[in-house]
Write a protein that holds these residues in place. Structure first.
Motif, PDB file in Angstrom:
ATOM      1  N   SER A   1     -10.247 -47.352  10.905  1.00 15.94           N
ATOM      2  CA  SER A   1     -11.643 -47.434  10.894  1.00 15.94           C
ATOM      3  C   SER A   1     -12.588 -48.045  11.911  1.00 15.94           C
ATOM      4  O   SER A   1     -13.721 -47.831  11.975  1.00 15.94           O
ATOM      5  CB  SER A   1     -12.325 -47.552   9.402  1.00 15.94           C
ATOM      6  OG  SER A   1     -12.093 -48.797   9.457  1.00 15.94           O
ATOM      7  N   SER A   2     -12.035 -49.071  12.345  1.00 15.79           N
ATOM      8  CA  SER A   2     -12.809 -50.018  13.226  1.00 15.79           C
ATOM      9  C   SER A   2     -12.510 -49.310  14.842  1.00 15.79           C
ATOM     10  O   SER A   2     -12.937 -50.177  15.697  1.00 15.79           O
ATOM     11  CB  SER A   2     -12.426 -51.324  13.175  1.00 15.79           C
ATOM     12  OG  SER A   2     -10.903 -51.519  13.389  1.00 15.79           O
ATOM     13  N   TYR A   3     -11.792 -48.709  15.003  1.00 15.80           N
ATOM     14  CA  TYR A   3     -11.240 -47.915  16.500  1.00 15.80           C
ATOM     15  C   TYR A   3     -10.333 -49.354  17.129  1.00 15.80           C
ATOM     16  O   TYR A   3      -9.167 -49.327  17.244  1.00 15.80           O
ATOM     17  CB  TYR A   3     -12.111 -47.618  17.340  1.00 15.80           C
ATOM     18  CG  TYR A   3     -11.781 -47.052  18.557  1.00 15.80           C
ATOM     19  CD1 TYR A   3     -12.338 -47.605  19.718  1.00 15.80           C
ATOM     20  CD2 TYR A   3     -10.832 -46.056  18.437  1.00 15.80           C
ATOM     21  CE1 TYR A   3     -11.750 -47.001  20.915  1.00 15.80           C
ATOM     22  CE2 TYR A   3     -10.516 -45.434  19.600  1.00 15.80           C
ATOM     23  CZ  TYR A   3     -10.770 -45.761  20.871  1.00 15.80           C
ATOM     24  OH  TYR A   3     -10.403 -45.392  22.174  1.00 15.80           O
ATOM     25  N   TRP A   4     -11.190 -50.385  17.588  1.00 16.53           N
ATOM     26  CA  TRP A   4     -10.464 -51.618  17.867  1.00 16.53           C
ATOM     27  C   TRP A   4      -9.640 -52.053  16.832  1.00 16.53           C
ATOM     28  O   TRP A   4     -10.458 -52.305  15.808  1.00 16.53           O
ATOM     29  CB  TRP A   4     -11.255 -52.436  18.767  1.00 16.53           C
ATOM     30  CG  TRP A   4     -11.676 -51.908  20.260  1.00 16.53           C
ATOM     31  CD1 TRP A   4     -10.745 -52.168  21.181  1.00 16.53           C
ATOM     32  CD2 TRP A   4     -12.731 -51.237  20.657  1.00 16.53           C
ATOM     33  NE1 TRP A   4     -11.244 -51.348  22.381  1.00 16.53           N
ATOM     34  CE2 TRP A   4     -12.470 -50.788  21.863  1.00 16.53           C
ATOM     35  CE3 TRP A   4     -13.766 -50.503  20.082  1.00 16.53           C
ATOM     36  CZ2 TRP A   4     -13.180 -50.096  22.581  1.00 16.53           C
ATOM     37  CZ3 TRP A   4     -14.645 -49.741  20.683  1.00 16.53           C
ATOM     38  CH2 TRP A   4     -14.584 -49.416  21.954  1.00 16.53           C
ATOM     39  N   ARG A   5      -8.560 -52.593  16.842  1.00 18.86           N
ATOM     40  CA  ARG A   5      -7.900 -53.052  15.867  1.00 18.86           C
ATOM     41  C   ARG A   5      -6.742 -54.141  16.050  1.00 18.86           C
ATOM     42  O   ARG A   5      -6.648 -54.535  17.369  1.00 18.86           O
ATOM     43  CB  ARG A   5      -7.069 -51.892  14.992  1.00 18.86           C
ATOM     44  CG  ARG A   5      -6.202 -51.114  15.991  1.00 18.86           C
ATOM     45  CD  ARG A   5      -5.800 -50.005  15.356  1.00 18.86           C
ATOM     46  NE  ARG A   5      -5.353 -48.766  16.018  1.00 18.86           N
ATOM     47  CZ  ARG A   5      -5.689 -48.003  17.079  1.00 18.86           C
ATOM     48  NH1 ARG A   5      -6.924 -47.971  16.902  1.00 18.86           N
ATOM     49  NH2 ARG A   5      -4.924 -47.167  18.031  1.00 18.86           N
TER      50      ARG A   5
ATOM     51  N   LEU B   1     -10.315 -58.444  11.207  1.00 14.01           N
ATOM     52  CA  LEU B   1     -10.313 -57.353  10.539  1.00 14.01           C
ATOM     53  C   LEU B   1      -8.848 -57.239   9.690  1.00 14.01           C
ATOM     54  O   LEU B   1      -8.742 -56.512   8.566  1.00 14.01           O
ATOM     55  CB  LEU B   1     -10.277 -56.113  11.564  1.00 14.01           C
ATOM     56  CG  LEU B   1     -11.783 -56.270  12.279  1.00 14.01           C
ATOM     57  CD1 LEU B   1     -11.816 -54.778  13.206  1.00 14.01           C
ATOM     58  CD2 LEU B   1     -12.906 -56.002  11.306  1.00 14.01           C
ATOM     59  N   ASN B   2      -7.874 -57.635  10.181  1.00 14.90           N
ATOM     60  CA  ASN B   2      -6.457 -57.721   9.590  1.00 14.90           C
ATOM     61  C   ASN B   2      -6.407 -58.366   8.212  1.00 14.90           C
ATOM     62  O   ASN B   2      -6.203 -58.018   7.330  1.00 14.90           O
ATOM     63  CB  ASN B   2      -5.581 -58.320  10.444  1.00 14.90           C
ATOM     64  CG  ASN B   2      -4.768 -57.302  11.480  1.00 14.90           C
ATOM     65  OD1 ASN B   2      -5.268 -55.980  11.572  1.00 14.90           O
ATOM     66  ND2 ASN B   2      -3.914 -57.814  11.971  1.00 14.90           N
ATOM     67  N   ASN B   3      -7.396 -59.477   8.136  1.00 17.11           N
ATOM     68  CA  ASN B   3      -7.656 -60.262   6.926  1.00 17.11           C
ATOM     69  C   ASN B   3      -8.373 -59.414   6.075  1.00 17.11           C
ATOM     70  O   ASN B   3      -8.075 -59.417   4.790  1.00 17.11           O
ATOM     71  CB  ASN B   3      -8.081 -61.631   7.303  1.00 17.11           C
ATOM     72  CG  ASN B   3      -7.076 -62.717   7.530  1.00 17.11           C
ATOM     73  OD1 ASN B   3      -6.490 -63.262   6.753  1.00 17.11           O
ATOM     74  ND2 ASN B   3      -6.979 -62.979   8.676  1.00 17.11           N
ATOM     75  N   ALA B   4      -9.516 -58.906   6.496  1.00 15.86           N
ATOM     76  CA  ALA B   4     -10.174 -57.981   5.447  1.00 15.86           C
ATOM     77  C   ALA B   4      -9.511 -57.011   5.081  1.00 15.86           C
ATOM     78  O   ALA B   4      -9.546 -56.703   3.504  1.00 15.86           O
ATOM     79  CB  ALA B   4     -11.391 -57.558   6.331  1.00 15.86           C
ATOM     80  N   ILE B   5      -8.707 -56.380   5.836  1.00 11.19           N
ATOM     81  CA  ILE B   5      -7.716 -55.117   5.202  1.00 11.19           C
ATOM     82  C   ILE B   5      -6.766 -55.831   4.128  1.00 11.19           C
ATOM     83  O   ILE B   5      -6.474 -55.194   3.213  1.00 11.19           O
ATOM     84  CB  ILE B   5      -6.951 -54.471   6.414  1.00 11.19           C
ATOM     85  CG1 ILE B   5      -8.095 -53.702   7.353  1.00 11.19           C
ATOM     86  CG2 ILE B   5      -5.955 -53.338   5.900  1.00 11.19           C
ATOM     87  CD1 ILE B   5      -7.561 -53.128   8.637  1.00 11.19           C
ATOM     88  N   SER B   6      -6.006 -56.799   4.549  1.00  9.98           N
ATOM     89  CA  SER B   6      -5.223 -57.679   3.872  1.00  9.98           C
ATOM     90  C   SER B   6      -5.949 -57.862   2.068  1.00  9.98           C
ATOM     91  O   SER B   6      -5.144 -57.649   1.305  1.00  9.98           O
ATOM     92  CB  SER B   6      -4.692 -58.861   4.204  1.00  9.98           C
ATOM     93  OG  SER B   6      -4.008 -59.554   3.253  1.00  9.98           O
ATOM     94  N   GLY B   7      -7.013 -58.307   2.166  1.00  7.68           N
ATOM     95  CA  GLY B   7      -7.653 -58.472   1.004  1.00  7.68           C
ATOM     96  C   GLY B   7      -7.691 -57.411   0.098  1.00  7.68           C
ATOM     97  O   GLY B   7      -7.595 -57.402  -1.022  1.00  7.68           O
ATOM     98  N   VAL B   8      -7.844 -56.138   0.853  1.00  3.45           N
ATOM     99  CA  VAL B   8      -8.290 -54.849   0.003  1.00  3.45           C
ATOM    100  C   VAL B   8      -6.725 -54.351  -0.210  1.00  3.45           C
ATOM    101  O   VAL B   8      -6.359 -54.246  -1.620  1.00  3.45           O
ATOM    102  CB  VAL B   8      -8.844 -53.681   0.758  1.00  3.45           C
ATOM    103  CG1 VAL B   8      -8.510 -52.367   0.121  1.00  3.45           C
ATOM    104  CG2 VAL B   8     -10.448 -54.334   0.904  1.00  3.45           C
ATOM    105  N   ASP B   9      -5.936 -54.571   0.691  1.00  2.28           N
ATOM    106  CA  ASP B   9      -4.420 -53.941   0.322  1.00  2.28           C
ATOM    107  C   ASP B   9      -3.604 -54.767  -0.635  1.00  2.28           C
ATOM    108  O   ASP B   9      -3.084 -54.336  -1.430  1.00  2.28           O
ATOM    109  CB  ASP B   9      -3.564 -54.035   1.881  1.00  2.28           C
ATOM    110  CG  ASP B   9      -1.867 -53.954   1.616  1.00  2.28           C
ATOM    111  OD1 ASP B   9      -2.041 -52.566   1.576  1.00  2.28           O
ATOM    112  OD2 ASP B   9      -1.418 -54.645   1.701  1.00  2.28           O
TER     113      ASP B   9
END
Ligand code: GCO
Ligand code: MG
Length: 443
Positions: free
Chosen positions: A114-118, A123-131
């Protein structure tokens, strides 16, 4: 063996002192109530920033539309913690509210793209929190600890290593002896360098090093000489049984790393960690072709482009990823499976700047993956346990997961608020360390 109900385990005292009986009873009720319900939807996402110990911790809470069903995930990137919160609240929350909470990999892929650049740390930490929160929810819903969702135990408990450091070599050796007396079989050893800002040891005051600037100073050559002495002394005084580890922390040049890996071969380390920087991982081919020192790398990795070649070419022995830097449990369980195919073992990053939720995720992977290597251990202090109940339990150098559903951890948000991020001139960012001539170094 019949799966004992949570209440059964409470009665047997198997979980005493781990999660409170009330919390467990509530979790059992949720598990019973939500089984067979339509899939839970994400209703709210919030960020818990807290600093009960020395470092800033970030935990994400995902709340579903089913009463009492929520989960926690670790999103700790302590040097840029102020950026992870907004990445969750401004971008992932509006994107995810209303989506199903039980499609974990789908949600992960959607967030990742969803951020295109990845493939970056924030952003990985943000995704980890949800995951990780979605894995917690899945476990709470099923009434199972996450390691069961990953296939169950490959071992009873998780063998760990702990940190022995000191300004002088005798201090380090005394610390190792103390840990050995407490049952640890693996100890990482680091020693300070007189007048310099070494990693993991303790510097010396009073020793003045000639330098052309006012920043803390570090020189690779004295570090190398001193560490070789440290390891020689350790082996002489502690014998061959104790498994010694050492972290170079990307502090020397690649060619120095090739030589250093060869020089430490005689000390039979359990592993030597971060001999080079992520930018220099191509040098692992030279190191690998010249020596048999077991090598560990990974805590600084954020992208598949970093871990894939090292694993696929068998250039390392232990992959040491900081799970939330790779995006959470979902990518790391795939990395563990991929590593198993190439004989590479796991050694997930486990410093003080991983929250107890993150440590619980490490332990779930450690228990359920066949190619577990070793787990870095950071003590769960009283203050940490005031905020996070249900932390994995340390006994004789082994970490034991609790059998409560999900991570088995409850976050006391009122307590978390008692320990807000403390003021810091660089907002907990690291400063600079320079060579004597003023050249900046990676630290
Ligand atoms: C380790 C790491 C840590 C990092 C720290 C950075 O091996 O545990 O090197 O000590 O330096 O996590 O914030
Ligand atoms: Mg390290």
């Amino acid at each position: 063996m019949k799966r004992r109900s949570l209440l059964g385990m409470i009665a047997s005292g198997a979980l005493a002192g781990v999660v409170s009986k009330r919390e467990l009873a509530a979790q059992e009720k949720v598990a019973r109530a939500t089984r067979g319900m339509p899939s839970p939807k994400i209703k709210d996402i919030s960020v818990i920033n807290t600093q009960p110990g020395g470092v800033r911790l970030t935990v994400v809470k995902v709340t579903t539309d089913q009463d009492g069903l929520y989960g926690y995930g670790c999103a700790t990137f302590t040097q840029r913690a102020d950026l992870v919160g907004p990445a969750v609240e401004r971008y992932l929350k509006p994107f995810l509210v209303g989506k199903p909470a039980d499609r974990i990999d789908d949600i992960w892929q959607a967030c990742y793209n969803s951020s295109y650049w990845r493939n970056g740390p924030v952003l990985n930490n943000a995704i980890s929190g949800v995951d990780q929160a979605l894995w917690d929810i899945k476990g709470r819903q099923a009434g199972l600890p996450v390691y069961q969702l990953l296939g169950g135990k490959c071992r009873e408990a998780v063998d760990t290593y702990t940190h022995a450091s000191g300004a002088e070599i005798p201090q380090v050796i005394d610390r190792v002896k103390e840990f050995m007396s407490r049952g640890f079989r693996h100890v990482r050893v680091q020693v300070g360098i007189p007048g310099m800002s070494g990693y993991g040891g303790r510097g010396q005051s009073g020793v003045v090093v000639k330098k052309l600037h006012d920043s803390p100073v570090y020189e690779p050559a004295p570090y190398i000489r001193r560490t070789l002495k440290l390891l020689e002394e350790c082996r002489k005084q502690l014998g061959d049984e104790i498994e010694l580890l050492h972290d170079v922390h990307e502090r020397i040049s690649p060619i120095q790393a090739v030589k250093f890996c060869k020089d430490v071969e005689q000390f039979n380390l359990f592993f030597l960690e971060d001999p080079v920087s992520p930018e220099d991982i191509a040098y692992f081919r030279q190191i690998r072709s010249q020596c048999a020192t077991p090598l560990a790398m990974g805590e600084l990795f954020n992208s598949p482009h970093e871990w894939t070649p090292l694993i696929a070419e068998r250039l390392i022995d232990y992959i040491r990823i900081h799970v939330s830097q790779a995006g959470g449990l979902t990518p790391c369980r795939k990395i563990a499976a991929f590593a198993e195919l190439f004989g590479v073992k796991t050694a997930w990053h486990g410093p003080a700047d991983v929250s107890p939720v993150g440590h619980a995720a490490n332990v779930a992977l450690d228990l359920a993956c066949y190619n577990f290597g070793i787990q870095e251990y950071s003590p769960f202090t009283e203050r940490l346990q005031e905020v996070f109940s249900g932390c994995p339990v340390m006994k004789d150098g082994y970490l034991w997961a609790n059998e409560a559903p999900g991570w088995g951890i409850e976050v006391n948000e009122a307590a978390a608020k008692k320990y807000p991020f403390r003021e810091h001139p660089l907002n907990a960012g690291w400063g600079e360390i320079r060579r004597m001539d003023g050249t900046i170094i990676k630290q």
